[in-house]
Motif scaffolding. Sequence first.
Motif, mmCIF file in Angstrom:
data_model
loop_
_atom_site.group_PDB
_atom_site.id
_atom_site.type_symbol
_atom_site.label_atom_id
_atom_site.label_comp_id
_atom_site.label_asym_id
_atom_site.label_seq_id
_atom_site.Cartn_x
_atom_site.Cartn_y
_atom_site.Cartn_z
ATOM 1 N N THR A 179 0.819 -1.210 0.000
ATOM 2 C CA THR A 179 0.000 0.000 0.000
ATOM 3 C C THR A 179 0.853 1.261 0.000
ATOM 4 N N ASP A 180 2.143 1.110 -0.183
ATOM 5 C CA ASP A 180 3.050 2.256 -0.250
ATOM 6 C C ASP A 180 2.774 3.018 -1.540
ATOM 7 N N GLU A 181 2.430 4.302 -1.419
ATOM 8 C CA GLU A 181 2.058 5.110 -2.581
ATOM 9 C C GLU A 181 3.169 6.051 -3.026
ATOM 10 N N SER A 182 4.340 5.931 -2.456
ATOM 11 C CA SER A 182 5.442 6.819 -2.832
ATOM 12 C C SER A 182 5.955 6.461 -4.230
ATOM 13 N N ARG B 15 10.207 13.342 -5.899
ATOM 14 C CA ARG B 15 10.048 12.243 -4.933
ATOM 15 C C ARG B 15 8.830 12.605 -4.091
ATOM 16 N N ASP B 16 7.815 11.798 -4.182
ATOM 17 C CA ASP B 16 6.507 12.209 -3.670
ATOM 18 C C ASP B 16 5.879 11.080 -2.869
ATOM 19 N N TRP B 17 5.079 11.450 -1.869
ATOM 20 C CA TRP B 17 4.397 10.482 -1.023
ATOM 21 C C TRP B 17 3.243 11.190 -0.312
ATOM 22 N N PRO B 18 2.228 10.448 0.129
ATOM 23 C CA PRO B 18 1.079 11.100 0.768
ATOM 24 C C PRO B 18 1.302 11.371 2.248
ATOM 25 N N GLY C 166 -11.785 11.177 -11.920
ATOM 26 C CA GLY C 166 -11.358 12.419 -11.290
ATOM 27 C C GLY C 166 -10.603 12.169 -10.001
ATOM 28 N N MET C 167 -11.089 11.231 -9.205
ATOM 29 C CA MET C 167 -10.401 10.889 -7.956
ATOM 30 C C MET C 167 -8.984 10.409 -8.224
ATOM 31 N N ALA C 168 -8.826 9.530 -9.201
ATOM 32 C CA ALA C 168 -7.495 9.011 -9.515
ATOM 33 C C ALA C 168 -6.563 10.126 -9.976
ATOM 34 N N ALA C 169 -7.089 11.075 -10.724
ATOM 35 C CA ALA C 169 -6.260 12.162 -11.241
ATOM 36 C C ALA C 169 -5.684 13.018 -10.125
ATOM 37 N N VAL C 170 -6.413 13.163 -9.008
ATOM 38 C CA VAL C 170 -5.927 14.002 -7.903
ATOM 39 C C VAL C 170 -5.469 13.164 -6.705
ATOM 40 N N LYS C 171 -5.336 11.843 -6.923
ATOM 41 C CA LYS C 171 -4.759 10.925 -5.945
ATOM 42 C C LYS C 171 -5.638 10.687 -4.724
ATOM 43 N N LEU C 172 -6.954 10.836 -4.859
ATOM 44 C CA LEU C 172 -7.862 10.351 -3.824
ATOM 45 C C LEU C 172 -7.942 8.835 -3.937
ATOM 46 N N ALA D 198 -8.902 20.478 -4.139
ATOM 47 C CA ALA D 198 -8.261 21.212 -3.040
ATOM 48 C C ALA D 198 -8.189 20.344 -1.789
ATOM 49 N N VAL D 199 -9.247 19.568 -1.543
ATOM 50 C CA VAL D 199 -9.230 18.630 -0.410
ATOM 51 C C VAL D 199 -8.182 17.550 -0.663
ATOM 52 N N ALA D 200 -8.108 17.081 -1.898
ATOM 53 C CA ALA D 200 -7.134 16.038 -2.228
ATOM 54 C C ALA D 200 -5.719 16.495 -1.933
ATOM 55 N N GLU D 201 -5.397 17.735 -2.305
ATOM 56 C CA GLU D 201 -4.047 18.222 -2.016
ATOM 57 C C GLU D 201 -3.838 18.388 -0.521
ATOM 58 N N ARG D 202 -4.860 18.846 0.178
ATOM 59 C CA ARG D 202 -4.725 18.991 1.629
ATOM 60 C C ARG D 202 -4.394 17.651 2.283
ATOM 61 N N LEU D 203 -4.967 16.566 1.777
ATOM 62 C CA LEU D 203 -4.756 15.256 2.387
ATOM 63 C C LEU D 203 -3.481 14.583 1.883
#
Length: 625
Positions: free
Chosen positions: A35-38, A84-87, A114-120, A395-400
């Motif tokens: 489940t590592d999303e990095s 290098r990115d991670w949630p 849309g969710m997939a595009a913003v990583k929800l 905007a919520v997606a980026e916040r999370l």
Amino acid sequence: MPLPVQAEWQPGYYRFATAPLGALRRQVTGPAGSTDESYHLRVTAAGASLTAVSALGLQRGIATFRQVLERQPRGWRAQYCDIRDWPRFKWRGLLIDAARHFLPVAVIKRNLDGMAAVKLNVLHWHLSDDQGFRVESRLFPRLNQASTDGLFYTRAQVREVLAYAAARGIRVVPEFDMPSHTTSWIVAYPRLASVDSAYAPYTLWRTTNVAIDPTRRSTYAFVDSLLTEMTALFPDPYFHTGGDENDGRQWRRTPRIVAFMRAHKQVKADGVTPDKHLLQLYFSQKVDSLVRRHGKIMIGWDEILGPGLPHDVVVQSWRGAKAMAQTVQQGHPALLSAGYYLDLNYSAATYYTADPHAGVPDSLRTRVLGGEAAMWGEYADSVVYDSRVWPRAAAVAERLWSPAAATQDVPDMYRRLAAVSDELEGLGLRHRRTPAILLRQMAAPYPAALPALQTLAAVVEPVKEYKRNFQGFKYTTETLYNRLVDAAPAESDVARRFGATVDSLMAAQPVLTSLVPTVAPMPLTPVARGQLARLQKQVQQWQQASAALTPLFVVAPNLGEYAPLATQLATVATLCQQRLAQLASGQPVLPAWQTEAKLQLDAAQKPAGQAELAIVKAARRLAGL
């Protein structure tokens, strides 16, 4: 969002001779089930590479890669980057309410895109409520017949959505709300009722305060059988059982239930008064034992929290920071939805600055799983649903996803949000197209007025919070969402940009009144002159649109309810024009003018047709009020 915070950008571009995603080299260095999303995305003159420790990481990296691409006349190019990115949070959800208004599978699918595009990564699928039960039940088929419109998802359709979501790295958590929000259950199976009353399918939107009976063994036998069927259909380890908005009035008014509460010491400190919260806690514990028996972890809203609730039960907060703090202090994992209710029509900035860690002690923050944007469906049917979710959900997606410090640059968030909105439209979401179609339909009796109607709609927003319930229009499950309030944006970009320009202009100018005549006016800078010219052009367009709408209101009676907004727009535009002329000539603001302006702006703030002008606040600032 397009530009992840953990990113380093280099000047220049890499051009692709072939399809861009096909040119991307992928490397998976970890277990497929991780489940590592990095991920690590690198674009150089030599090519592009994406490295991740899991398939999920690859999906998140590809989402970012799409956002660094630019289409050119002779192909594609990507900006050089080393990311290098991670949630920040592992649970980043969107609640889609398909219970109040049934949403066809196609609508669910494009919102998953849309969710997939913003990583929800979590679809919280709200599938039952007072108005309907939306999943095919073979054990209790009358549940589907009790919906106000008779629409529901077949098992095959549910599996189709689950597969579509899984292919995009999105989990699906179903919600079947209980003990309240269950009018449709009781319509189908009256034996579940707490009171001896007959119920018809519920066609309104306000909470019914109807609840199933938590004191009968037969209730839990029903719930257990329903869970047997539904948990087998939904593979996610979590299962949402609701638990919200039960005020207990039916329980307190039923002598048999009151006797049960007293016999089980579910009373307040006086030892006599029934305590509905203790009975609800009893219900939640019983339901949790059933959910657990089916191999799932229960999630519920704030109201399920109480002593004796097993610590692995997840509590989702719609009440805010205090409730979140109570949840983690009592040892439970927590999810935040308060501050992320998209149906309240707040600005993207409002959602962007809300944080799941707010109010939570540092030592307990590991118990915060993340959060979810919530789009409740009372005022969003399948036609307008996209426009009420996007692009603000990004905007919520980026916040999370991103570090907490990202909220420091709200203007840049809006810049990137505009790019995301373009991307979402390209993916097939209809948050722009559908409002445009609705406006063309409204203007059909007099097409020449369409540009003016578009101008008005661009500066109108639906009223905020739950005010739409109380402004003279009766909404039912039969109501069509094809009025101006439905075509208007939840947040007006035109009004926001107008307000930002006003603020920038006013920040550079002294506040001059006739009370300080000795202060010489400051000459306008070239930047200020440009801002002034843009504002003058904008208010002139509003004046012209207001006048051009008059014939349309005559020939399209259904639009007549919005004539006051057009009049108000003309008033506000005239006031702004006067103030801009004062600024251009260096004239002071006369107190008498401000007094009259305040009266007119107060009147212009009044809603019509459950919508309101979004430019009034900026006009107040421009007028020095």
